[in-house]
Design an enzyme around this catalytic site. Structure first.
Site, short mmCIF file in Angstrom:
data_model
loop_
_atom_site.label_atom_id
_atom_site.label_comp_id
_atom_site.label_asym_id
_atom_site.label_seq_id
_atom_site.Cartn_x
_atom_site.Cartn_y
_atom_site.Cartn_z
NE ARG A 59 93.79 32.60 70.90
CZ ARG A 59 93.64 31.18 71.30
NH1 ARG A 59 93.94 30.61 72.26
NH2 ARG A 59 92.94 30.46 70.28
CE1 TYR A 112 95.13 54.44 83.82
CE2 TYR A 112 94.21 52.26 83.42
CZ TYR A 112 94.57 53.50 82.95
OH TYR A 112 93.91 53.75 81.73
CG ASP A 184 100.65 49.81 87.06
OD1 ASP A 184 101.92 50.11 86.27
OD2 ASP A 184 99.76 49.95 86.64
CE LYS A 209 98.94 54.63 79.53
NZ LYS A 209 98.58 54.01 80.86
C1 LIG Z 1 97.71 53.31 81.39
C2 LIG Z 1 97.90 52.70 82.73
C3 LIG Z 1 97.27 51.29 82.67
C4 LIG Z 1 96.47 50.61 81.72
O1 LIG Z 1 97.22 50.47 80.54
P1 LIG Z 1 96.43 50.43 79.04
O2 LIG Z 1 97.52 50.00 78.10
O3 LIG Z 1 95.75 51.58 78.85
O4 LIG Z 1 95.41 49.16 79.19
C5 LIG Z 1 97.60 50.71 83.90
N1 LIG Z 1 98.67 51.20 84.74
C6 LIG Z 1 98.83 52.53 84.74
C7 LIG Z 1 99.70 52.91 85.66
C8 LIG Z 1 98.48 53.31 83.62
O5 LIG Z 1 99.06 54.47 83.71
#
Ligand SMILES: *Cc1c(COP(=O)(O)O)cnc(C)c1O
Length: 403
Positions: A59, A112, A184, A209
């Site tokens: 961790r 998001y 982000d 992603k």
């Molecule tokens: C999918 C996504 C998230 C969240 O990510 P997870 O891996 O699903 O927890 C945050 N911001 C954006 C822009 C996303 O597309």
């Protein structure tokens, strides 16, 4: 690491790993372990006291995870990175780190859906408020900043409207007010956009992603330039809230990451061709892809992005009924949330990823029922186009639309 690699394409493949320290294994080994043995009780004491570096417990750090973190830090032109068990774990970690009760978070006009949910929860439970702004001019940003504002939280391009936030402008104004800027960067990946270069304090990714790119892992990453501050997040929020990544998921991401540059180039090329195709489709009323000369924010796109990436949003004539009918008629393109995979995916934000946002707020963000978000995959572009074309034709016939 002996060599100082400069170009991203090389960093993606080599950074942070020397095979001579790992039995000459070409592939990064998977250290699937929860804990580490100390050679003596005294060594354990020294490691816990921070007097000797070395592993303690997964961790707090794991050799496979660390290689991923080093690689991502370098790719984002940052000094330090932390890997998390999901994108949302990275979002929540950084927001917990920078806020306390009574503070205010200034957000881009769209975010998001689950980030929105988290902000609502922080407001209800901890009295940490938030507001939204298009952040499009200096005056608009200034007017949105409150005495209790501590950070600016932005997405660019914004999910799913593809609206851009000018990174240079926002960072300039935020600096003046001593605010932290969190970006982000999921939609662009570190290959196409590097917000730290524009002065942002933190960049985060849903590694689920593009970074992993193969639709088989949920993970998140947080990158920063202040090494002590990042260590502080590791040893407080990450350690004690505990949203860490598993070594196996880190290993899969290291594997997926190796082709990030090749994939992003192809995603972008395919998307560019599909934008031209969509411009000629009579069923489509509006196309949202900033890296196209027809988009009002094309100048900002060119300033901060290397290419447009694989996401295209568009509005279809006929509202929700037509949108759902169209999706159901697609054959190759899969109906699914998530993005950045080899497979082309389509989703309906108003009833899927952004359904948790109340209708009024959602409309303000530009997410109507006619909006569809396409994550362009790596298939042959003409096959993707043919699928869209046949489904558009069915919409036209079914709803008796005239060209
Ligand atoms: C999918 C996504 C998230 C969240 O990510 P997870 O891996 O699903 O927890 C945050 N911001 C954006 C822009 C996303 O597309």
């Amino acid at each position: 690491m002996k060599n100082e690699f400069i170009r991203k394409e090389t960093t993606i493949i080599h950074k942070g790993y020397s095979s001579e320290h790992h039995h000459d294994s070409l592939s990064v080994p998977l250290y699937q372990t929860s804990t580490y043995t100390f050679s003596s009780a005294e060594q354990g004491e020294r490691r816990f006291a921070g007097e000797e570096s070395g592993n303690i417990y997964s961790r707090l750090g794991n050799p496979t995870v660390r290689i991923l973190e080093e690689r991502i830090a370098e790719l984002e032109n940052g000094q330090s990175a932390l890997a998390f068990g999901s994108g949302m774990a990275a979002v929540s970690a950084v927001l917990i780190h920078v806020t306390k009760t009574g503070d205010h978070i200034l957000c881009s006009r769209g975010i998001y859906g689950c980030t929105f949910g988290l902000l609502e929860m922080m407001d209800e439970k901890y009295n940490i408020s938030h507001s939204f702004s298009a952040l499009s001019t200096e005056q608009e940003i200034e007017a949105s900043i409150r005495p209790e504002t501590v950070c600016v939280y932005i997405e660019t391009p914004i999910n799913p409207t593809m609206e851009l936030v000018d990174l240079e402008l926002v960072n300039k104004v935020a600096k003046k007010h001593g605010l932290k800027v969190i970006v982000d960067n999921t939609f662009s990946s570190p290959y196409l956009q590097n917000p730290l270069d524009f002065g942002a304090d933190y960049v985060l990714h849903s590694a689920t992603k593009y970074i992993n790119g193969h639709g088989d892992v949920i993970a998140g990453l947080l990158i920063g330039n202040d090494v002590d501050d990042m260590m502080n997040i590791r040893m407080t929020v990450q350690k004690d809230v505990g949203g860490i990544i598993s070594p196996f998921d880190a290993w899969l991401i290291i594997r997926g990451l190796k082709t990030l540059h090749v994939r992003m180039d192809r995603h972008s090329e395919n998307a560019q061709q599909l934008v031209s195709f969509l411009q000629s489709a009579s069923v489509v009323s509006e196309i949202l892809y900033p890296f196209d000369p027809s988009h009002p924010q094309y100048e900002i796109a060119k300033k901060q992005m290397k290419a447009g990436g694989g996401l295209i949003s568009f509005n279809i004539k006929g509202g929700k009924k037509a949108a759902q009918f169209f999706m159901n008629e697609l054959q190759l393109i899969k109906i699914a949330v998530s993005l950045g995979d080899a497979e082309t995916l389509i989703q309906h934000p108003a009833t899927m990823t952004h359904s948790v946002i109340p209708e009024v707020e959602r409309e303000k963000m530009g997410v109507s029922h006619s909006l569809l978000r396409l994550s362009v995959g790596l298939e042959h572009v003409e096959d993707i186009m043919a699928d869209l074309k046949q489904a558009f034709a069915k919409v036209e016939t079914h709803f008796a639309m005239t060209k």
